[in-house]
Structure formats: structure tokens, C-alpha cells
Write a protein that holds these residues in place. Structure first.
Motif, short mmCIF file in Angstrom:
data_model
loop_
_atom_site.label_atom_id
_atom_site.label_comp_id
_atom_site.label_asym_id
_atom_site.label_seq_id
_atom_site.Cartn_x
_atom_site.Cartn_y
_atom_site.Cartn_z
N TRP A 1 90.15 71.42 57.24
CA TRP A 1 89.05 70.97 58.09
C TRP A 1 87.85 70.64 57.21
O TRP A 1 87.28 71.51 56.57
N GLY A 2 87.50 69.36 57.16
CA GLY A 2 86.35 68.92 56.40
C GLY A 2 85.14 68.72 57.29
O GLY A 2 85.24 68.14 58.36
N ALA A 3 83.99 69.23 56.85
CA ALA A 3 82.75 69.10 57.61
C ALA A 3 81.59 68.92 56.63
O ALA A 3 81.71 69.20 55.44
N ARG A 4 80.47 68.48 57.16
CA ARG A 4 79.31 68.28 56.31
C ARG A 4 78.72 69.61 55.84
O ARG A 4 78.46 69.82 54.65
N THR A 5 78.48 70.52 56.78
CA THR A 5 77.86 71.81 56.48
C THR A 5 78.62 72.94 57.19
O THR A 5 79.46 72.69 58.06
N ARG A 6 78.31 74.16 56.83
CA ARG A 6 78.99 75.32 57.41
C ARG A 6 78.87 75.33 58.94
O ARG A 6 79.83 75.65 59.64
N LYS A 7 77.70 74.98 59.46
CA LYS A 7 77.52 75.06 60.91
C LYS A 7 78.38 74.05 61.66
O LYS A 7 78.65 74.23 62.85
N ASP A 8 78.83 73.00 60.96
CA ASP A 8 79.68 72.01 61.61
C ASP A 8 81.12 72.50 61.77
O ASP A 8 81.91 71.89 62.51
N PRO B 1 88.97 75.30 54.84
CA PRO B 1 87.79 74.51 55.20
C PRO B 1 87.14 73.92 53.95
O PRO B 1 87.15 74.55 52.88
N VAL B 2 86.56 72.73 54.09
CA VAL B 2 85.93 72.04 52.96
C VAL B 2 84.60 71.46 53.42
O VAL B 2 84.52 70.82 54.47
N LEU B 3 83.55 71.68 52.64
CA LEU B 3 82.21 71.17 52.96
C LEU B 3 81.86 70.01 52.03
O LEU B 3 82.05 70.09 50.82
N SER B 4 81.33 68.93 52.59
CA SER B 4 81.01 67.76 51.78
C SER B 4 79.53 67.67 51.40
O SER B 4 79.19 67.00 50.42
N GLU B 5 78.64 68.32 52.14
CA GLU B 5 77.21 68.16 51.89
C GLU B 5 76.48 69.48 51.66
O GLU B 5 75.26 69.51 51.63
N GLU B 6 77.20 70.56 51.51
CA GLU B 6 76.57 71.86 51.34
C GLU B 6 77.43 72.71 50.42
O GLU B 6 78.65 72.77 50.59
N LYS B 7 76.81 73.38 49.47
CA LYS B 7 77.56 74.25 48.57
C LYS B 7 77.48 75.68 49.09
O LYS B 7 76.42 76.18 49.43
N ASP B 8 78.63 76.31 49.15
CA ASP B 8 78.74 77.68 49.64
C ASP B 8 79.89 78.31 48.87
O ASP B 8 80.99 77.75 48.81
N SER B 9 79.66 79.48 48.32
CA SER B 9 80.67 80.12 47.48
C SER B 9 81.94 80.47 48.26
O SER B 9 83.00 80.70 47.67
N ASP B 10 81.85 80.50 49.58
CA ASP B 10 83.02 80.84 50.41
C ASP B 10 83.87 79.63 50.76
O ASP B 10 84.92 79.78 51.40
N PHE B 11 83.44 78.43 50.36
CA PHE B 11 84.14 77.21 50.77
C PHE B 11 84.33 76.28 49.58
O PHE B 11 83.53 76.27 48.64
#
Length: 233
Positions: free
Chosen positions: A147-154, A175-185
Motif C-alpha cells: 500500500w503506497g501513500a503520500r503520508t502516514r495519515k493517508d 506500507p510505503v510512503l512517498s512524501e514523508e520519512k518515517d523509520s517505521d515505513f
């Protein structure tokens, strides 16, 4: 169970749930029997002349409600009207219409290579419906869900996906985030993460739903990685 042929009917909004600032979940009650399979979509509107396509977001509910996940991409008057609806409102719905489908060969448990489901944004909806139906089978091949999303909340259904992956040993969720860096993703484009995890896609069955440029890029890169083009949808 026989599937419905696409036709117009009235449906009633039973409840609306806000998922993010621009995304909501609608639960609709059909006025007549409405049979469908995971991966199909409906045309939805306030009258018969302006209907817009939305994927059904879950396999059959016990209460027979139709679940839709809708993101307001347009900021249009039409979308504002839809997002402002209160329970009890009537909508016109045409469907179900075919979009994604796994044939009997693809879902055989002895199939060695996994079924890969890839969702971009609210492309999560039909992929989740397909996943529901796969998990309801007595046996099924391994399933890899990205599941790709821009940010965690998406990632509005992230916790539920984690629970499903914990419950079903043959399901792996990334899950994969394209616009936000998060160590969990993971960070980046979701289809590129698929290739990082599985450089050789020969023998896999892949379903992708998301923005059209994402689907085009995924298809080209996956075929280059050995995916049979006929096994991409």
C-alpha cells in the motif's frame, strides 16, 4: 450466487465516516439485491445523468451494505455535495462493473508464486475487496499486499491491515510512503519497493490500482523484471 448485471437502482446512505482530511468511507444500503465480487466498481451520483466510478472496498458485509472509499481529488461542487451528505440521503448507483478479477487458476493454493496486490492511495479499496475474498477461501496462495501513500495519515486502514497480516500466515503487508520519512515505513514509490523486494517477478500474478501514471510505470518495470504481461491487471 449469481452476480447482478449492471443496472441503476437507488441506494441509501446509512453512514459516512471521515478517514482523512480529504477521504471518507460511505456505507450504502441497496434498494434491491446487489451481488458482486471483490474488484468490481459502481457508478455513483445524485441523478442518472452524472455518475462517477468508485470501487467497492470490501467483500460482502453481513448487513449487505456496500462500502466505498472516496477521496476528493477534484475539490468540485459535486464532491462537496457528496461529502456533505447525511445518513438517509438517496443516491443513484449503477453496477456492479468489472475491473479486477482473479481466475480459478490464480487462486489455487498450490500456486508457488504469490499473488501481489498493489494499491496507491484509495486504490486500496478494490485491492482490499480482492484480499477479503482471497482470505475467505479455504486455501489460497501466498499474498503480498503493498500500500503506497503520500503520508502516514493517508494509510487510513493501516492498523486493520497489520491485524490481518498477524492473523493470516500467508499474508504479508508492506506500507510505503512517498512524501514523508518515517523509520517505521519504507520510503519511495510503491512499485519500486516491490522490485526491491522481488527483483524477479516471473511466475507472479500482479494486480495494481492507483493513479494511471503509477500503473503504467509499474507495468513497464514489472515486465522488464520478468512478469508475464498477461498476469498484470
Amino acid at each position: 450466487m449469481a452476480l447482478s448485471t449492471p443496472h441503476l437502482q437507488d441506494m441509501t446512505l446509512v453512514r459516512r465516516q471521515s478517514l482523512t482530511d480529504d477521504t471518507c468511507k460511505l456505507f450504502l444500503q441497496p434498494s434491491e439485491p446487489f451481488h458482486y465480487r471483490g474488484g468490481q466498481y459502481v457508478m455513483l451520483g445524485f441523478n442518472d445523468t452524472e455518475l462517477k466510478p468508485f470501487s467497492i472496498a470490501a467483500a460482502h458485509h453481513q448487513d449487505d451494505l456496500i462500502e466505498l472509499h472516496i477521496r476528493d481529488h477534484e475539490q468540485s461542487a459535486w464532491m462537496q455535495q457528496l461529502f456533505a451528505l447525511e445518513p438517509g440521503a438517496a443516491l443513484r448507483v449503477k453496477g456492479p462493473n468489472d475491473q479486477y478479477h482473479l481466475d480459478a487458476e490464480a487462486v489455487k493454493a498450490e500456486t508457488f508464486s504469490p499473488i501481489i496486490l498493489i494499491a496507491g492511495g484509495t486504490g486500496f479499496a478494490p485491492m482490499k475487496a480482492v484480499l477479503d475474498e482471497l482470505l475467505a477461501l479455504e486455501t489460497h496462495p501466498p499474498i503480498v499486499f503493498y500500500w503506497g501513500a503520500r503520508t502516514r495519515k493517508d494509510l487510513y486502514d493501516h492498523e486493520r491491515m497489520l491485524q490481518l497480516a498477524d492473523t493470516h500466515t500467508l499474508l504479508h503487508y508492506t506500507p510505503v510512503l512517498s512524501e514523508e520519512k518515517d523509520s517505521d515505513f519504507y520510503t519511495g514509490l510503491v512499485h519500486q519497493q516491490v522490485l526491491a523486494d522481488r527483483p524477479d517477478l516471473s511466475g507472479c500474478r500482479v494486480l495494481v490500482c492507483g493513479p494511471w501514471p503509477m500503473q503504467e510505470a509499474a507495468k513497464a518495470d514489472f515486465v522488464a523484471a520478468g512478469l508475464d504481461e498477461t498476469l498484470f491487471n
